[in-house]
Design an enzyme around this catalytic site. Structure first.
Site, PDB file in Angstrom:
ATOM      1  N   HIS A   1      -6.509   4.332   6.709  1.00 34.42           N
ATOM      2  CA  HIS A   1      -5.875   3.645   5.592  1.00 34.42           C
ATOM      3  C   HIS A   1      -5.210   5.032   4.737  1.00 34.42           C
ATOM      4  CE1 HIS A   1      -4.584   1.801   2.061  1.00 34.42           C
ATOM      5  NE2 HIS A   1      -5.560   2.391   1.035  1.00 34.42           N
TER       6      HIS A   1
ATOM      7  N   ASN B   1       1.735   3.162  10.962  1.00 34.81           N
ATOM      8  CA  ASN B   1       1.198   3.770  12.280  1.00 34.81           C
ATOM      9  C   ASN B   1       1.243   2.960  13.549  1.00 34.81           C
ATOM     10  OD1 ASN B   1      -0.560   1.830  11.869  1.00 34.81           O
ATOM     11  ND2 ASN B   1      -2.076   2.819  10.925  1.00 34.81           N
TER      12      ASN B   1
ATOM     13  N   TYR C   1      -8.884  -9.978   2.300  1.00 30.66           N
ATOM     14  CA  TYR C   1     -10.070  -9.169   2.485  1.00 30.66           C
ATOM     15  C   TYR C   1     -10.857  -8.454   1.155  1.00 30.66           C
ATOM     16  CZ  TYR C   1      -7.029  -4.804   1.772  1.00 30.66           C
ATOM     17  OH  TYR C   1      -6.178  -3.889   1.296  1.00 30.66           O
ATOM     18  N   GLU C   2     -10.243  -8.670   0.028  1.00 31.59           N
ATOM     19  CA  GLU C   2     -10.947  -8.295  -1.210  1.00 31.59           C
ATOM     20  C   GLU C   2     -11.983  -9.279  -1.637  1.00 31.59           C
ATOM     21  OE1 GLU C   2      -8.365  -6.053  -4.182  1.00 31.59           O
ATOM     22  OE2 GLU C   2      -6.601  -7.016  -2.839  1.00 31.59           O
TER      23      GLU C   2
ATOM     24  N   MET D   1      -2.109  -6.952   6.476  1.00 36.28           N
ATOM     25  CA  MET D   1      -3.355  -7.917   6.032  1.00 36.28           C
ATOM     26  C   MET D   1      -2.696  -8.584   4.840  1.00 36.28           C
ATOM     27  SD  MET D   1      -6.493  -5.364   6.351  1.00 36.28           S
ATOM     28  CE  MET D   1      -6.291  -4.298   7.951  1.00 36.28           C
ATOM     29  N   SER D   2      -1.289  -9.050   4.639  1.00 42.27           N
ATOM     30  CA  SER D   2      -0.909  -9.392   3.376  1.00 42.27           C
ATOM     31  C   SER D   2       0.258 -10.329   3.748  1.00 42.27           C
ATOM     32  CB  SER D   2      -0.684  -8.233   2.472  1.00 42.27           C
ATOM     33  OG  SER D   2       0.400  -7.604   2.702  1.00 42.27           O
TER      34      SER D   2
ATOM     35  N   ALA E   1       2.879  -2.330   3.918  1.00 39.65           N
ATOM     36  CA  ALA E   1       2.617  -1.327   4.973  1.00 39.65           C
ATOM     37  C   ALA E   1       2.210  -2.141   6.189  1.00 39.65           C
ATOM     38  CB  ALA E   1       1.485  -0.292   4.601  1.00 39.65           C
TER      39      ALA E   1
ATOM     40  N   HIS F   1      -5.501  -9.173  -1.601  1.00 39.74           N
ATOM     41  CA  HIS F   1      -5.687  -9.301  -0.093  1.00 39.74           C
ATOM     42  C   HIS F   1      -6.813 -10.372   0.087  1.00 39.74           C
ATOM     43  CE1 HIS F   1      -3.999  -5.385  -0.908  1.00 39.74           C
ATOM     44  NE2 HIS F   1      -3.362  -5.442   0.108  1.00 39.74           N
TER      45      HIS F   1
ATOM     46  N   HIS G   1      -3.272   0.915  -4.738  1.00 43.98           N
ATOM     47  CA  HIS G   1      -2.640  -0.251  -5.539  1.00 43.98           C
ATOM     48  C   HIS G   1      -3.243  -0.068  -6.976  1.00 43.98           C
ATOM     49  CE1 HIS G   1      -1.493  -3.056  -1.950  1.00 43.98           C
ATOM     50  NE2 HIS G   1      -2.489  -2.061  -1.305  1.00 43.98           N
TER      51      HIS G   1
ATOM     52  N   SER H   1       0.943  -1.301  -0.027  1.00 47.61           N
ATOM     53  CA  SER H   1      -0.025   0.143   0.239  1.00 47.61           C
ATOM     54  C   SER H   1       0.974   1.175  -0.014  1.00 47.61           C
ATOM     55  CB  SER H   1      -0.840   0.028   1.299  1.00 47.61           C
ATOM     56  OG  SER H   1      -1.768  -1.148   1.036  1.00 47.61           O
TER      57      SER H   1
HETATM   58  N1  LIG Z   1      -2.625  -0.949  12.895  1.00 46.14           N
HETATM   59  C1  LIG Z   1      -2.248  -1.296  11.536  1.00 46.14           C
HETATM   60  N2  LIG Z   1      -1.732  -0.360  10.719  1.00 46.14           N
HETATM   61  C2  LIG Z   1      -1.536  -0.613   9.431  1.00 46.14           C
HETATM   62  N3  LIG Z   1      -0.958  -0.118   8.270  1.00 46.14           N
HETATM   63  C3  LIG Z   1      -1.114  -0.797   7.155  1.00 46.14           C
HETATM   64  N4  LIG Z   1      -1.548  -2.051   7.497  1.00 46.14           N
HETATM   65  C4  LIG Z   1      -1.752  -3.102   6.776  1.00 46.14           C
HETATM   66  C5  LIG Z   1      -3.263  -3.180   6.271  1.00 46.14           C
HETATM   67  N5  LIG Z   1      -3.434  -2.261   4.805  1.00 46.14           N
HETATM   68  C6  LIG Z   1      -4.694  -1.962   4.622  1.00 46.14           C
HETATM   69  C7  LIG Z   1      -5.367  -0.747   5.174  1.00 46.14           C
HETATM   70  O1  LIG Z   1      -4.474   0.475   5.060  1.00 46.14           O
HETATM   71  C8  LIG Z   1      -4.541  -1.959   3.044  1.00 46.14           C
HETATM   72  O2  LIG Z   1      -4.388  -3.159   2.399  1.00 46.14           O
HETATM   73  C9  LIG Z   1      -2.135  -1.977   8.606  1.00 46.14           C
HETATM   74  C10 LIG Z   1      -2.822  -2.664   9.740  1.00 46.14           C
HETATM   75  O3  LIG Z   1      -3.002  -3.861   9.263  1.00 46.14           O
HETATM   76  N6  LIG Z   1      -3.064  -2.402  11.063  1.00 46.14           N
END
Ligand SMILES: Nc1nc2ncn(CCNC(CO)CO)c2c(=O)[nH]1
Length: 289
Positions: free
Chosen positions: A257, A243, A88-89, A219-220, A116, A86, A64, A33
């Protein structure tokens, strides 16, 4: 079988791509991401929209792009996924990892995955880059594993080993390159944990995952790593900490996001230099090969 892609399905897609570009990639890069800019590093680009590639899933997530970019990185032939898939899609674990098998059939030997992630480790700060040394595949605990179903021995064994999934030499290379580039202040190493998403984790889940040994949550990535290792490609993966996961019930912080994408923009240049320098060394230096 629903969502099962045969060796011939994968080979058909790889042959379709090889017929349209002279690039013969040995390195595959997956952009997480907000990290799609890594693909822009490639020179002499030949790009395909995912929607035009037979069997390829479509990207549905903001940040993406949905392009498969062939090209060269400091003279090294590479292929880059500008956007990944992902669970979740709504795609199956088999579908989101199909690109790994196509990478293999394109001739890719080493996969560099980026994502990310939220920082669970309290020593991590936003903007840090975590070299992934291992993963915890929570969806796998419920049987959501990309290798479920008939095994195709042409790709790999029925029961692949995962204790060496994250290549030790490539992790050392990343640390060495980061030191050379003066990035040691924000480079970390740790364990990545995947949740299915799309909801971000609860506070109780973050506290549990940290106690279980996870340093970052996303998530990946883990499903792609399993399939990449199953078919014998070397794997290097890193997380950009976008974060701090919320660990405290008094916190006002809320994961979102947009914050994920913003952090990607800020760290993009250093990640591009780190990855591009690594790619040349992987090709060049047998000490690491
Ligand atoms: N707390 C937290 N921070 C994060 N930053 C990126 N992602 C990965 C998931 N990314 C998603 C939503 O941004 C898009 O694929 C996460 C996550 O799963 N949890």
């Amino acid at each position: 079988m629903e969502n099962h892609y045969s060796y011939d399905d994968c080979k058909g897609t790889a042959d379709w791509l090889l017929a349209q570009t002279d690039v013969r990639p040995t390195v595959g890069i997956v952009c997480g991401s907000g990290l799609g800019g890594l693909a822009d590093m490639l020179k002499d680009q030949v790009a395909f929209n995912y929607k035009d590639i037979p069997n390829f899933p479509q990207s549905t997530v903001h940040g993406h792009a949905g392009r498969l970019v062939f090209g060269t990185l400091k003279g090294r032939p590479c292929v880059c996924m500008q956007g990944r898939f992902h669970l979740y899609e709504g795609y199956s674990a088999q579908k989101i990892t199909l690109p790994m098998r196509i990478f293999k059939l394109l001739g890719v030997e080493t996969v560099i995955l980026t994502n990310a992630a939220g920082g669970l480790n309290e020593d991590f700060k936003v903007g840090d880059v975590m070299i992934i040394k291992d993963h915890i595949n929570i969806p796998g605990f419920t049987g959501l594993n990309p290798l479920v179903g008939p095994n195709d021995d042409k790709f790999g064994v029925r029961f692949p080993c995962m204790s060496d999934a994250y290549d030790r030499e490539l992790r050392q290379l990343a640390m060495d390159v980061a030191q050379e580039l003066g990035y040691e202040d924000f480079m970390k190493e740790g364990v990545y944990c995947i949740l299915g998403g799309p909801s971000f984790e609860t506070i109780a889940e973050c506290r549990m995952l940290y106690r279980l040994g996870a340093d970052a949550v996303g998530m990946s990535t883990a499903p792609e790593v399993i399939v990449a290792r199953h078919c014998g490609m070397r794997v290097f993966a890193l997380s950009l900490i976008t974060n701090q996961a919320v660990m405290d019930y008094d916190s006002e912080e809320k994961a979102n996001h947009e914050e994920v994408l913003q952090t990607g923009k800020h760290r993009a240049e250093q990640l591009e230099r780190l990855v591009s320098t690594m790619v040349t060394r992987i090709e060049h230096n047998n000490n690491y090969a």
